[in-house]
Design a protein around this motif. Structure first.
Motif, PDB file in Angstrom:
ATOM      1  N   THR A  17      44.706  31.424  32.106  1.00  0.00           N
ATOM      2  CA  THR A  17      43.814  31.978  33.041  1.00  0.00           C
ATOM      3  C   THR A  17      43.256  33.326  32.365  1.00  0.00           C
ATOM      4  N   LYS A  18      42.087  33.745  32.606  1.00  0.00           N
ATOM      5  CA  LYS A  18      41.488  35.190  32.083  1.00  0.00           C
ATOM      6  C   LYS A  18      42.724  36.188  32.520  1.00  0.00           C
ATOM      7  N   TYR A  19      43.301  36.066  33.337  1.00  0.00           N
ATOM      8  CA  TYR A  19      44.408  37.127  33.990  1.00  0.00           C
ATOM      9  C   TYR A  19      45.315  37.113  32.998  1.00  0.00           C
ATOM     10  N   ASN A  20      46.229  35.871  32.548  1.00  0.00           N
ATOM     11  CA  ASN A  20      47.102  35.947  31.543  1.00  0.00           C
ATOM     12  C   ASN A  20      46.628  36.001  30.307  1.00  0.00           C
ATOM     13  N   LYS A  21      45.515  35.708  29.746  1.00  0.00           N
ATOM     14  CA  LYS A  21      44.845  36.264  28.686  1.00  0.00           C
ATOM     15  C   LYS A  21      44.882  37.503  28.472  1.00  0.00           C
ATOM     16  N   ASN A  22      44.525  38.331  29.427  1.00  0.00           N
ATOM     17  CA  ASN A  22      44.570  39.680  29.065  1.00  0.00           C
ATOM     18  C   ASN A  22      45.940  40.475  29.023  1.00  0.00           C
ATOM     19  N   TRP A  23      46.863  39.794  29.612  1.00  0.00           N
ATOM     20  CA  TRP A  23      48.334  40.127  29.021  1.00  0.00           C
ATOM     21  C   TRP A  23      48.600  39.897  27.867  1.00  0.00           C
ATOM     22  N   ASP A  24      48.019  39.081  27.087  1.00  0.00           N
ATOM     23  CA  ASP A  24      48.630  38.451  25.672  1.00  0.00           C
ATOM     24  C   ASP A  24      50.060  38.227  25.635  1.00  0.00           C
ATOM     25  N   ARG A  25      50.638  37.368  26.575  1.00  0.00           N
ATOM     26  CA  ARG A  25      51.999  37.059  26.791  1.00  0.00           C
ATOM     27  C   ARG A  25      52.642  36.365  25.491  1.00  0.00           C
ATOM     28  N   LYS A  26      53.892  37.005  25.236  1.00  0.00           N
ATOM     29  CA  LYS A  26      54.495  36.403  23.943  1.00  0.00           C
ATOM     30  C   LYS A  26      55.895  36.199  24.273  1.00  0.00           C
ATOM     31  N   ILE A  27      56.540  35.430  23.812  1.00  0.00           N
ATOM     32  CA  ILE A  27      58.100  34.925  23.875  1.00  0.00           C
ATOM     33  C   ILE A  27      58.873  35.959  23.594  1.00  0.00           C
ATOM     34  N   ASP A  28      59.934  36.497  24.479  1.00  0.00           N
ATOM     35  CA  ASP A  28      61.001  37.370  24.085  1.00  0.00           C
ATOM     36  C   ASP A  28      60.206  38.850  24.351  1.00  0.00           C
ATOM     37  N   ASP A  85      58.597  41.565  27.238  1.00  0.00           N
ATOM     38  CA  ASP A  85      58.849  41.635  28.685  1.00  0.00           C
ATOM     39  C   ASP A  85      57.460  41.390  29.529  1.00  0.00           C
ATOM     40  N   ASP A  86      56.505  40.660  28.776  1.00  0.00           N
ATOM     41  CA  ASP A  86      55.497  40.046  29.750  1.00  0.00           C
ATOM     42  C   ASP A  86      55.454  38.434  29.313  1.00  0.00           C
ATOM     43  N   GLU A  87      56.623  37.979  28.992  1.00  0.00           N
ATOM     44  CA  GLU A  87      56.711  36.509  29.025  1.00  0.00           C
ATOM     45  C   GLU A  87      56.782  35.915  30.120  1.00  0.00           C
ATOM     46  N   PHE A  88      57.552  36.569  31.221  1.00  0.00           N
ATOM     47  CA  PHE A  88      57.726  36.012  32.321  1.00  0.00           C
ATOM     48  C   PHE A  88      57.073  36.864  33.467  1.00  0.00           C
ATOM     49  N   ALA A  89      57.265  36.588  34.652  1.00  0.00           N
ATOM     50  CA  ALA A  89      56.760  37.244  35.786  1.00  0.00           C
ATOM     51  C   ALA A  89      57.532  37.015  37.165  1.00  0.00           C
ATOM     52  N   GLY A  90      57.770  38.049  37.833  1.00  0.00           N
ATOM     53  CA  GLY A  90      58.536  37.902  39.130  1.00  0.00           C
ATOM     54  C   GLY A  90      58.261  39.017  40.227  1.00  0.00           C
ATOM     55  N   TYR A  91      58.458  38.961  41.401  1.00  0.00           N
ATOM     56  CA  TYR A  91      58.131  40.142  42.237  1.00  0.00           C
ATOM     57  C   TYR A  91      59.494  40.226  43.273  1.00  0.00           C
ATOM     58  N   ILE A  92      59.458  41.429  43.925  1.00  0.00           N
ATOM     59  CA  ILE A  92      60.093  41.743  44.898  1.00  0.00           C
ATOM     60  C   ILE A  92      58.968  42.301  45.853  1.00  0.00           C
ATOM     61  N   VAL A  93      58.920  41.873  47.076  1.00  0.00           N
ATOM     62  CA  VAL A  93      58.148  42.447  48.083  1.00  0.00           C
ATOM     63  C   VAL A  93      58.903  43.059  49.189  1.00  0.00           C
ATOM     64  N   ASN A  94      58.598  44.415  49.451  1.00  0.00           N
ATOM     65  CA  ASN A  94      59.042  45.035  50.636  1.00  0.00           C
ATOM     66  C   ASN A  94      58.248  45.289  51.787  1.00  0.00           C
ATOM     67  N   VAL A  95      58.841  44.472  52.941  1.00  0.00           N
ATOM     68  CA  VAL A  95      58.016  44.488  54.105  1.00  0.00           C
ATOM     69  C   VAL A  95      58.673  45.728  55.194  1.00  0.00           C
ATOM     70  N   ASP A  96      57.949  46.799  55.418  1.00  0.00           N
ATOM     71  CA  ASP A  96      58.652  47.875  56.281  1.00  0.00           C
ATOM     72  C   ASP A  96      57.458  48.133  57.378  1.00  0.00           C
ATOM     73  N   LEU A  97      57.996  47.349  58.628  1.00  0.00           N
ATOM     74  CA  LEU A  97      57.396  47.544  59.701  1.00  0.00           C
ATOM     75  C   LEU A  97      57.367  48.796  60.466  1.00  0.00           C
ATOM     76  N   ASN A  98      58.284  49.719  60.207  1.00  0.00           N
ATOM     77  CA  ASN A  98      58.247  51.076  60.765  1.00  0.00           C
ATOM     78  C   ASN A  98      57.227  51.777  60.164  1.00  0.00           C
ATOM     79  N   LYS A  99      57.115  51.558  58.770  1.00  0.00           N
ATOM     80  CA  LYS A  99      55.856  52.459  58.077  1.00  0.00           C
ATOM     81  C   LYS A  99      54.679  51.661  58.011  1.00  0.00           C
TER      82      LYS A  99
END
Length: 465
Positions: A419-430, A432-446
């Protein structure tokens, strides 16, 4: 910023700035242990970027094919099996990153993820109604040792994502589907699913395992007379029993991939957008190609309605592989994506009614579901998480925040499917743009939702709920 290419990257932190001038080459920071190409044993330590800065014995050797390998053994136990190994890659002209023989993870990635978690913690409130969800999607494991596209690296990405279990930060984690590329022979893809399941499951962090449109192995079938390479419910039988076995994961029937998880006043519901009947003709060919037939059927909708009908007091997030609607509000599935969204809107508006399908919809996908949300109190669907599109995106429709997450799978910029999104990253093995992952924080108080990304992902996004 990559494992090998940027002077403020991971290697730099491992070896210290004082060594920078000795290991830089053409503006790229090179792993100092790359220089060991002569067969023999060497004593290496912190200045060489060893794991934890500890002393190791580095052994350089050749296999029967003449390929160079490196092995790292703790100095005190150098005669035992090595702890870390790697081999020289002719295509790259360098050694690959070291990986741990026991865990399959790269220690440089573990260091990177430690820093990622520490940075996320600075922005996360600890306390009631603050939940952290780990998200990975589209790993596309394939039986190929590729250095620029889908391949064995898909399993490595899942193993390294599971390292986040040790952070103590996650309350829940989810893989949003397309675990495999679905292009290998049936028995091979089945073994890949088993490896991925074992790498992802956890006794520390509750988890959800969502099916993607590639997980029925239809990509392989497409090139082999369309004959089904998976028996019926193969993905379901491999992946879902361990998901439903968890004490914290609740469900109605275990049949459709629907499950839900509660943490304080947050409820997370998994949805299966690859809900397609398994129907074969007399040649063993499938009536529906699941790869292109994204859908939700009546029985699954009924379970979603039942869960929603007992959700008073909850702020609700739904998760599936594919987005049910697009940013224009149109149906993004083959069948019933828009209908699902309208059901969610009806929940937020406390409506009562009946779902219907047009007459041109095949019988297998027709809906006839009653719902009554008039008695629901203090509840609202706030967000919908999905993958599938191999890019990041977000849009808010009828008060529901849709968030699309980028694929973990490596997508080199020179491949036609990238995809164009990943072409822009120019991802390469080894790197730190080789992979992708996330942590989502859901804060109901804020009243906010924060998305922290690692690898080929936005580092921080904030949404208000």
């Amino acid at each position: 910023m990559g494992l090998f290419r940027y002077s403020r990257g991971l290697i730099d932190k491992a070896i210290g700035a004082r060594k920078r001038s000795a290991v830089e080459k053409n503006g790229e920071l090179i792993d100092p242990m790359q220089r060991f190409t002569t067969i023999g044993e060497y004593h290496v330590g912190a200045s060489d970027g060893t794991p934890g800065g500890q002393d190791y014995v580095l052994t350089v050797y050749k296999d029967e094919k003449g390929t160079l390998h490196q092995a790292l053994s703790p100095e005190s136990t150098q005669k035992l099996a090595p702890e870390y190994i790697r081999k020289f890659n002719d295509e790259l002209g360098r050694y690959r990153a070291f990986h741990n023989k026991k865990t399959g993870r790269r220690y440089l990635v573990e260091n990177y993820l430690d820093e990622f978690v520490n940075n996320a913690k600075k922005h996360i409130r600890v306390g009631e109604n603050s939940i952290n969800i780990g998200i990975i999607t589209d790993s596309h494991l394939k039986d190929k040792n590729s250095v620029d596209f889908y391949g064995w690296n898909g399993l490595t990405h899942v193993r390294e994502f599971s390292y986040l279990d040790q952070s103590g930060l996650l309350n829940l984690k989810a893989h949003l589907g397309d675990w495999i590329d679905g292009s290998d022979a049936g028995l091979v893809s089945e073994s890949e699913l088993i490896k991925l399941r074992n790498a992802f499951k956890s006794d520390k962090t509750p988890f959800m395992m969502i099916k993607g449109n590639h997980d029925e192995n239809d990509k392989f079938d497409e090139h082999h007379d369309l004959r089904a390479s998976f028996p019926e419910n193969e993905f379901e039988n491999i992946m879902w029993p361990v998901m439903y076995k968890q004490a914290r994961i609740q469900y109605i029937s275990k049949q459709h991939g629907v499950s839900y998880f509660d943490f304080d006043n947050v409820r997370v519901i998994s949805v299966n957008t690859s809900d397609v009947p398994y129907i074969l003709n007399n040649k063993g060919q499938k009536k529906y190609d699941e790869k292109i037939t994204l859908a939700i059927r009546e029985d699954q909708i009924e379970e979603i309605i039942e869960i929603l009908s007992h959700s008073s007091g909850k702020k609700i997030i739904l998760m599936s592989h594919a987005n049910p609607i697009n940013r224009k509000g149109s149906n993004a599935l083959k069948y019933n994506g828009r209908s699902l969204h309208e059901l969610l809107v009806a929940f937020n508006q406390r409506e009562k009614g009946r779902m219907h399908s047009n007459s041109d919809v095949p019988p297998e996908f027709r809906l006839s579901n009653d719902f009554d949300f008039t008695s629901i109190k203090h509840a609202r669907i706030i967000a919908y998480f999905c993958g599938h599109r191999h890019r990041e995106d977000q849009y808010r429709i009828n008060g529901i925040q849709y968030i699309l997450f980028n694929c973990s799978a490596l997508m080199g910029k020179n491949h036609s499917l990238t995809t164009k999104y990943n072409k822009n990253w120019d991802r390469k093995i080894d790197y730190d743009d080789e992979f992708a992952g996330y942590i989502v924080n859901v804060d109901l108080n804020k009243h906010r939702l924060q998305v922290f990304g690692y690898g080929a992902a936005s580092k921080r996004k904030i949404f208000f709920i």
